[in-house]
Structure formats: C-alpha cells, structure tokens
Scaffold this active site. Structure first.
Site, PDB file in Angstrom:
ATOM      1  N   LYS A  72      -0.475   9.376   3.775  1.00 19.70           N
ATOM      2  CA  LYS A  72      -0.461   9.621   5.219  1.00 19.70           C
ATOM      3  C   LYS A  72       0.747  10.466   5.633  1.00 19.70           C
ATOM      4  O   LYS A  72       0.635  11.366   6.471  1.00 19.70           O
ATOM      5  CB  LYS A  72      -0.456   8.289   5.978  1.00 19.70           C
ATOM      6  CG  LYS A  72      -1.746   7.502   5.879  1.00 19.70           C
ATOM      7  CD  LYS A  72      -2.913   8.262   6.492  1.00 19.70           C
ATOM      8  CE  LYS A  72      -4.184   7.448   6.532  1.00 19.70           C
ATOM      9  NZ  LYS A  72      -5.343   8.207   7.065  1.00 19.70           N
ATOM     10  N   MET A  74       0.831  -1.206   0.000  1.00 20.45           N
ATOM     11  CA  MET A  74       0.000   0.000   0.000  1.00 20.45           C
ATOM     12  C   MET A  74       0.864   1.253   0.000  1.00 20.45           C
ATOM     13  O   MET A  74       0.621   2.191   0.754  1.00 20.45           O
ATOM     14  CB  MET A  74      -0.917  -0.004   1.220  1.00 20.45           C
ATOM     15  CG  MET A  74      -1.846  -1.202   1.284  1.00 20.45           C
ATOM     16  SD  MET A  74      -2.636  -1.384   2.901  1.00 20.45           S
ATOM     17  CE  MET A  74      -3.494   0.171   3.052  1.00 20.45           C
ATOM     18  N   PRO A 122       1.139   3.896  -1.989  1.00 17.25           N
ATOM     19  CA  PRO A 122       0.449   5.191  -2.138  1.00 17.25           C
ATOM     20  C   PRO A 122      -0.262   5.639  -0.860  1.00 17.25           C
ATOM     21  O   PRO A 122      -0.317   6.834  -0.562  1.00 17.25           O
ATOM     22  CB  PRO A 122      -0.555   4.935  -3.273  1.00 17.25           C
ATOM     23  CG  PRO A 122       0.054   3.820  -4.052  1.00 17.25           C
ATOM     24  CD  PRO A 122       0.722   2.945  -3.031  1.00 17.25           C
ATOM     25  N   TYR A 123      -0.785   4.681  -0.114  1.00 17.53           N
ATOM     26  CA  TYR A 123      -1.470   4.982   1.141  1.00 17.53           C
ATOM     27  C   TYR A 123      -0.495   5.598   2.143  1.00 17.53           C
ATOM     28  O   TYR A 123      -0.799   6.611   2.788  1.00 17.53           O
ATOM     29  CB  TYR A 123      -2.084   3.697   1.693  1.00 17.53           C
ATOM     30  CG  TYR A 123      -2.633   3.794   3.098  1.00 17.53           C
ATOM     31  CD1 TYR A 123      -3.879   4.377   3.330  1.00 17.53           C
ATOM     32  CD2 TYR A 123      -1.924   3.280   4.183  1.00 17.53           C
ATOM     33  CE1 TYR A 123      -4.399   4.449   4.620  1.00 17.53           C
ATOM     34  CE2 TYR A 123      -2.434   3.351   5.462  1.00 17.53           C
ATOM     35  CZ  TYR A 123      -3.671   3.934   5.684  1.00 17.53           C
ATOM     36  OH  TYR A 123      -4.176   4.011   6.953  1.00 17.53           O
ATOM     37  N   TYR A 124       0.683   5.006   2.271  1.00 16.89           N
ATOM     38  CA  TYR A 124       1.679   5.523   3.207  1.00 16.89           C
ATOM     39  C   TYR A 124       2.206   6.893   2.766  1.00 16.89           C
ATOM     40  O   TYR A 124       2.471   7.765   3.601  1.00 16.89           O
ATOM     41  CB  TYR A 124       2.827   4.535   3.365  1.00 16.89           C
ATOM     42  CG  TYR A 124       2.453   3.335   4.196  1.00 16.89           C
ATOM     43  CD1 TYR A 124       2.337   3.436   5.582  1.00 16.89           C
ATOM     44  CD2 TYR A 124       2.180   2.108   3.606  1.00 16.89           C
ATOM     45  CE1 TYR A 124       1.979   2.342   6.352  1.00 16.89           C
ATOM     46  CE2 TYR A 124       1.821   1.007   4.364  1.00 16.89           C
ATOM     47  CZ  TYR A 124       1.718   1.125   5.737  1.00 16.89           C
ATOM     48  OH  TYR A 124       1.351   0.050   6.498  1.00 16.89           O
TER      49      TYR A 124
END
Length: 244
Positions: free
Chosen positions: A160, A153, A155-157
């Site tokens: 964030k 993930m 892109p998620y990190y």
C-alpha cells in the site's frame, strides 16, 4: 405546413441543450475490485446516485451476473495483465476507484501482484487512457514503518505504501483514502477524517468507506489529499469538508 412560433422553437432548443448538459455532467466511474465487499456497496451507491454512472471492473465472467441484475455494465480484465492490454478498459471514464485487494489468505505473491503492481498498472493505464481522476483505497498507517513491524500484515502495508507513492508521483488528480480496520457492520454515515493516523479510531464499517468514496468523487477539494478515516461522530460530508 404547420409553422412553429420562434419562441417555441427557442424553448425546445434550450431544453435540448440543458438535457445534454445534465447528461454530460454525469461522471462515468470505473470501479476496480467491484466484486469485493467495498466494491459491491460502492456500486450500489453510485448506481442510485444521479451524478454517477458506475462500471464494474471484474476478473471473472461468472461475476458478471451480479452486476447485470443491477443494470450496471462490466469490464472483464485482469490486473496481472500488461498495462498495454489493460489500457483499453480504462478509456472513456471520468474517474477510477481502486478498491481491489488480494485478500488476507492469498499469500505474499498475490499481495505484490494486486495490491502493489495491480495498483501501479492501474495508475499507468489511467495516464495512457487519458483518465485524470483516481481514488485509491489504501490503509491507515501506510506511511508508518514502526506500525508495520507490529502488524501481522507487513507485506500488505509495504504494498500500500509504495502504490500510494506511485500515485502521488503520477499526473493524476488523486485522492488517497486510508481506512482503519474494516468491519461488516451497518454504516452509521458518520466518520472521522484526518491527515493524521493518530487522530482516528480503530474501526470503520465498509459501508461508511463506500459512502466516503461517493463524497470524495463529488468534492474536487479532496484532490491531492491523503485522508485517514474511521468511524466517528460527524456526517461524512461535514467531516471531509472540515478536513480539506
């Protein structure tokens, strides 16, 4: 005409003042992402807490009924709207909790729109509306690029990481909570709270994340802190007090 003794008048006056002070001390909290898993648990916890008055920030009209059953007010707005249009929804709150997320199956565009830009807009809207307290639900290892490369993930990190940075560079009284992998297990009420992602365990129940948010809102010593959390052996309040 009936005369009320001065002492009685004074007691009545003091009672009114004390009642107003109690009402004033209740914090009005806007929960962004209230219809999500953590958001729903948090809403119930705050609703049952005498120090808080939760309001659910939701995206769809059909989500409103869930909160009406709990007698919790709602604000319907979209994080993909402009900051100018979002700002009125943030007015008159003492604190904002950002618990929104695009979900794991929505794709890169939604991750950028909600987890990054939605969070950034929320920070800007808070500043414009005069809200000072902001609690961000981020993710463990959000500052560790070597971890991102190993994760599915990335892109998620990235989202964030930069949302957290914007919050840190804002004028808000922030706390950033970084939970590890979330589970739907029953909460234990016990966590590890640390300034290092290397000192936490692998998982945490969403219920324990919600419980931690409640204690963070009640503890001004958490302002300006980034807190990694996982399941652990210490009561939430104790773990936070030791960490901050």
């Amino acid at each position: 005409m009936l005369e009320i003794p001065l002492r009685t008048e004074l007691c009545v006056y003091m009672f009114i003042i004390e009642k107003e002070e109690i009402m004033t001390n209740t914090k009005k909290v806007l929960i962004i992402g209230a219809h999500g898993k953590i958001g729903k648990i948090l809403t119930k916890k705050l609703k049952g807490h005498s120090d808080f008055e939760p309001t659910a920030f939701i995206r769809k009209e059909e989500q409103k009924a869930y909160f009406e059953e709990m007698n919790v007010p709602t604000v319907i707005a979209n994080l993909e709207d402009t900051v100018e249009n979002l700002t009125p929804a943030f007015k008159n709150f003492d604190a904002v909790v950002f618990a929104a997320g695009s979900g794991g199956k929505t794709g890169l565009e939604k991750t950028m729109s909600i987890d990054l830009d939605g969070a950034a807009k929320s920070v800007e809207a808070c500043e414009a509306a005069g809200v000072k307290r902001f609690v961000m639900i981020s993710a463990s290892h959000s500052d560790d690029r070597t971890f991102w490369d190993k994760a599915d993930m990335k892109p998620y990190y990235i989202a964030k990481h930069y949302a957290d940075q914007m919050l840190q560079n804002s004028s808000l009284d922030y706390t950033i909570l970084r939970p590890v992998m979330l589970t739907d297990n029953e909460g234990t009420g016990k966590i590890i709270a640390s300034g290092s992602a290397e000192k936490v365990q692998e998982k945490i129940a969403r219920e324990d994340v919600a419980e931690t948010i409640v204690h963070v809102l009640a503890n001004d010593n958490t302002i300006g802190k980034i807190i990694e959390i996982s399941s652990g052996e210490k009561q939430v309040k104790e773990a936070l007090m030791e960490m901050v």
